[in-house]
Design a protein around this motif. Sequence first.
Motif, mmCIF file in Angstrom:
data_model
loop_
_atom_site.group_PDB
_atom_site.id
_atom_site.type_symbol
_atom_site.label_atom_id
_atom_site.label_comp_id
_atom_site.label_asym_id
_atom_site.label_seq_id
_atom_site.Cartn_x
_atom_site.Cartn_y
_atom_site.Cartn_z
ATOM 1 N N LEU A 1 0.877 -12.119 2.391
ATOM 2 C CA LEU A 1 0.744 -12.476 3.736
ATOM 3 C C LEU A 1 1.444 -13.823 4.025
ATOM 4 O O LEU A 1 1.819 -14.641 3.264
ATOM 5 C CB LEU A 1 -0.754 -12.806 3.902
ATOM 6 C CG LEU A 1 -1.571 -11.500 4.239
ATOM 7 C CD1 LEU A 1 -2.973 -11.713 4.113
ATOM 8 C CD2 LEU A 1 -1.335 -11.092 5.618
ATOM 9 N N PHE A 2 1.682 -13.861 5.591
ATOM 10 C CA PHE A 2 2.358 -15.079 6.039
ATOM 11 C C PHE A 2 1.428 -15.699 6.952
ATOM 12 O O PHE A 2 0.897 -14.693 8.086
ATOM 13 C CB PHE A 2 3.844 -14.890 6.721
ATOM 14 C CG PHE A 2 4.755 -14.587 5.610
ATOM 15 C CD1 PHE A 2 5.607 -15.429 5.098
ATOM 16 C CD2 PHE A 2 4.791 -13.118 5.132
ATOM 17 C CE1 PHE A 2 6.605 -15.045 3.859
ATOM 18 C CE2 PHE A 2 5.785 -12.745 4.064
ATOM 19 C CZ PHE A 2 6.460 -13.980 3.593
ATOM 20 N N ALA A 3 1.079 -16.938 7.067
ATOM 21 C CA ALA A 3 0.075 -17.347 8.129
ATOM 22 C C ALA A 3 0.446 -18.808 8.525
ATOM 23 O O ALA A 3 1.247 -19.642 7.705
ATOM 24 C CB ALA A 3 -1.250 -17.399 7.563
ATOM 25 N N SER A 4 0.095 -19.282 9.921
ATOM 26 C CA SER A 4 -0.113 -20.536 10.012
ATOM 27 C C SER A 4 -1.176 -21.205 9.682
ATOM 28 O O SER A 4 -2.309 -20.470 9.372
ATOM 29 C CB SER A 4 0.077 -20.548 11.695
ATOM 30 O OG SER A 4 -1.205 -20.367 12.078
ATOM 31 N N GLN A 5 -1.194 -22.532 9.269
ATOM 32 C CA GLN A 5 -2.179 -23.651 9.136
ATOM 33 C C GLN A 5 -3.374 -23.217 9.964
ATOM 34 O O GLN A 5 -4.546 -23.290 9.398
ATOM 35 C CB GLN A 5 -1.653 -24.968 9.180
ATOM 36 C CG GLN A 5 -2.737 -25.870 8.682
ATOM 37 C CD GLN A 5 -2.490 -26.255 7.130
ATOM 38 O OE1 GLN A 5 -1.567 -26.179 6.666
ATOM 39 N NE2 GLN A 5 -3.660 -26.683 6.684
ATOM 40 N N LYS A 6 -3.112 -23.211 11.325
ATOM 41 C CA LYS A 6 -4.304 -22.860 12.169
ATOM 42 C C LYS A 6 -4.981 -21.386 11.815
ATOM 43 O O LYS A 6 -6.395 -21.418 11.985
ATOM 44 C CB LYS A 6 -3.634 -22.797 13.553
ATOM 45 C CG LYS A 6 -4.754 -22.362 14.579
ATOM 46 C CD LYS A 6 -4.041 -22.363 16.020
ATOM 47 C CE LYS A 6 -5.280 -21.812 17.359
ATOM 48 N NZ LYS A 6 -4.331 -21.748 18.383
ATOM 49 N N LEU B 1 9.168 -12.628 -1.649
ATOM 50 C CA LEU B 1 8.479 -11.249 -1.873
ATOM 51 C C LEU B 1 9.276 -10.277 -3.064
ATOM 52 O O LEU B 1 8.942 -9.106 -3.291
ATOM 53 C CB LEU B 1 8.248 -10.459 -0.732
ATOM 54 C CG LEU B 1 7.559 -11.105 0.427
ATOM 55 C CD1 LEU B 1 7.471 -9.900 1.623
ATOM 56 C CD2 LEU B 1 6.195 -11.284 -0.160
ATOM 57 N N PHE B 2 10.765 -10.896 -3.263
ATOM 58 C CA PHE B 2 11.401 -10.138 -4.328
ATOM 59 C C PHE B 2 11.430 -8.759 -3.830
ATOM 60 O O PHE B 2 11.300 -8.047 -4.663
ATOM 61 C CB PHE B 2 10.729 -10.539 -5.740
ATOM 62 C CG PHE B 2 10.846 -11.889 -6.307
ATOM 63 C CD1 PHE B 2 12.162 -12.093 -7.292
ATOM 64 C CD2 PHE B 2 9.817 -12.571 -5.911
ATOM 65 C CE1 PHE B 2 12.014 -13.308 -7.769
ATOM 66 C CE2 PHE B 2 9.885 -14.020 -6.638
ATOM 67 C CZ PHE B 2 11.114 -14.531 -7.374
ATOM 68 N N GLY B 3 12.066 -8.624 -2.680
ATOM 69 C CA GLY B 3 12.445 -7.241 -2.445
ATOM 70 C C GLY B 3 11.135 -6.569 -1.725
ATOM 71 O O GLY B 3 11.238 -5.213 -1.272
ATOM 72 N N GLY B 4 10.046 -7.036 -1.826
ATOM 73 C CA GLY B 4 8.682 -6.194 -1.270
ATOM 74 C C GLY B 4 8.932 -5.750 0.143
ATOM 75 O O GLY B 4 9.026 -6.809 1.100
ATOM 76 N N THR B 5 8.534 -4.625 0.438
ATOM 77 C CA THR B 5 8.360 -4.152 1.726
ATOM 78 C C THR B 5 6.758 -3.535 1.980
ATOM 79 O O THR B 5 6.426 -3.545 3.073
ATOM 80 C CB THR B 5 9.353 -3.176 2.354
ATOM 81 O OG1 THR B 5 9.182 -1.974 1.323
ATOM 82 C CG2 THR B 5 10.703 -3.714 2.206
ATOM 83 N N ASP B 6 6.299 -3.268 0.951
ATOM 84 C CA ASP B 6 4.797 -2.957 1.148
ATOM 85 C C ASP B 6 3.830 -4.185 1.700
ATOM 86 O O ASP B 6 4.335 -5.171 1.674
ATOM 87 C CB ASP B 6 4.164 -2.376 -0.080
ATOM 88 C CG ASP B 6 4.247 -1.058 -0.459
ATOM 89 O OD1 ASP B 6 4.731 -0.206 0.343
ATOM 90 O OD2 ASP B 6 3.918 -0.462 -1.632
ATOM 91 N N CYS B 7 2.790 -3.842 2.151
ATOM 92 C CA CYS B 7 1.803 -4.879 2.535
ATOM 93 C C CYS B 7 1.203 -5.322 0.994
ATOM 94 O O CYS B 7 0.533 -4.488 0.329
ATOM 95 C CB CYS B 7 0.628 -4.400 3.378
ATOM 96 S SG CYS B 7 1.116 -3.952 5.074
ATOM 97 N N THR C 1 -4.381 4.343 6.345
ATOM 98 C CA THR C 1 -3.857 3.218 7.343
ATOM 99 C C THR C 1 -3.024 2.184 6.513
ATOM 100 O O THR C 1 -3.154 2.365 5.091
ATOM 101 C CB THR C 1 -4.878 2.485 8.097
ATOM 102 O OG1 THR C 1 -4.175 1.889 9.195
ATOM 103 C CG2 THR C 1 -5.889 1.584 7.406
ATOM 104 N N THR C 2 -2.481 1.372 7.111
ATOM 105 C CA THR C 2 -1.702 0.334 6.396
ATOM 106 C C THR C 2 -2.889 -1.223 6.232
ATOM 107 O O THR C 2 -3.694 -1.209 7.153
ATOM 108 C CB THR C 2 -0.445 -0.208 7.125
ATOM 109 O OG1 THR C 2 -0.789 -0.891 8.158
ATOM 110 C CG2 THR C 2 0.255 0.797 7.066
ATOM 111 N N LEU C 3 -2.445 -1.834 5.247
ATOM 112 C CA LEU C 3 -3.379 -2.941 5.078
ATOM 113 C C LEU C 3 -3.233 -3.996 6.361
ATOM 114 O O LEU C 3 -4.056 -4.492 6.882
ATOM 115 C CB LEU C 3 -2.850 -3.917 3.895
ATOM 116 C CG LEU C 3 -3.988 -4.703 3.193
ATOM 117 C CD1 LEU C 3 -5.095 -3.924 2.866
ATOM 118 C CD2 LEU C 3 -3.321 -5.214 1.763
ATOM 119 N N GLU C 4 -1.747 -3.971 7.011
ATOM 120 C CA GLU C 4 -1.669 -4.807 8.110
ATOM 121 C C GLU C 4 -2.357 -4.427 9.070
ATOM 122 O O GLU C 4 -3.170 -4.886 10.166
ATOM 123 C CB GLU C 4 0.012 -4.498 8.455
ATOM 124 C CG GLU C 4 0.222 -5.190 9.775
ATOM 125 C CD GLU C 4 0.754 -6.324 9.721
ATOM 126 O OE1 GLU C 4 0.817 -7.077 10.925
ATOM 127 O OE2 GLU C 4 0.835 -7.140 8.766
#
Length: 342
Positions: free
Chosen positions: A199-204, A187-193, A130-133
């Motif tokens: 990761l991108f996340a909100s503070q919450k 991500l310098f061109g990154g498309t993999d997980c 599976t993917t990490l996502e």
Amino acid sequence: MSKLVTSVAVLQAVEDGILDLDADVKPLLPRIGEYGIISGFDDDSNSAQFTANSQPISLRMLLSHTSGHEYDWLNPLLGKWRASRNEEPWTGPTVEHKSVLPLVFEPGTSFAYGAGHDWAGKLLEVAANTTLEKFMHERIWIPLGIEDEISFHPETKEGMKARMAHLSSLNEKGEPPAVDAPTFDILFGGTDCLGGAGLFASQKGYQSLLSAVLRRDPKILKPESYTELFRPQLDEKCEQAFNDYVALSPAHTMFLGLGIPTTVRKTWCFAGMVAKQGQEGRFRPGTTLWAGVPCAVWFIDHEAGICGTAMCQILPPMHPAVVALHEKFQSAVFAEVSSKAK
């Protein structure tokens, strides 16, 4: 600050029996360590020298930064090796593009900060098919109710892409005012997980994760897995190598030591750096901390029973003035809790 989340996911896979912390990862990651160990560089011939590596690399080493991997942008020898191949450091779409690198020491014998969590995330993807996502979405984010607050690919999600923050940057001397840097690709061109940096996340969302881990929420991990998550992993030799590494330069002390005095002995667990001693007015012994490139920091003070994160979107990474603000934030939270305890 992706590494903590990846460590949690990997320990879930260990609980499932599809990963083993101490097995050789080479059968599932055939390209890892394929160059051996870089031992020098001949400027005249513009070529690197290598020695063979016969030691296996384990998942435990990847999560502990003892696998021999170091980020190429941190290591001058790896930088020269990249340049000799007309390559830029840490670029390209996949984990393999970014992190199929020469090792810098024999696995298990020292410490260097590198892409071990990127490899660990890839290992999980191969083992779980599976993917990490998808894995994190099902096993961590939905149970915690933060599935709309965190993702490797927020630009593909209607509820997230409009909330994406741009990065800002100080000038070349690290001086204000900060200016918007909307074209900078973190991500310098990154498309993999990228389990170590993607990761991108909100503070919450991130605070909800920290809180769950602090209170050892059984929806995420079993008690023994939390024990493993926070248990110091470095033997005496590797711990000394880590402390020497942090003290290598003022930049290392700031970027890797988060500005914590070098007199405070440090070690490493799967979650992040562990301060073996307390810092007066800031945290107690055994506090776990780590950070992210755009001057974002989290901490878990197990003894005081508090956790927190302050997120910035500013470069250069771990700028001293911003790290000083993090220290003030941590100290203010610590003082508030201490006063209530009294």
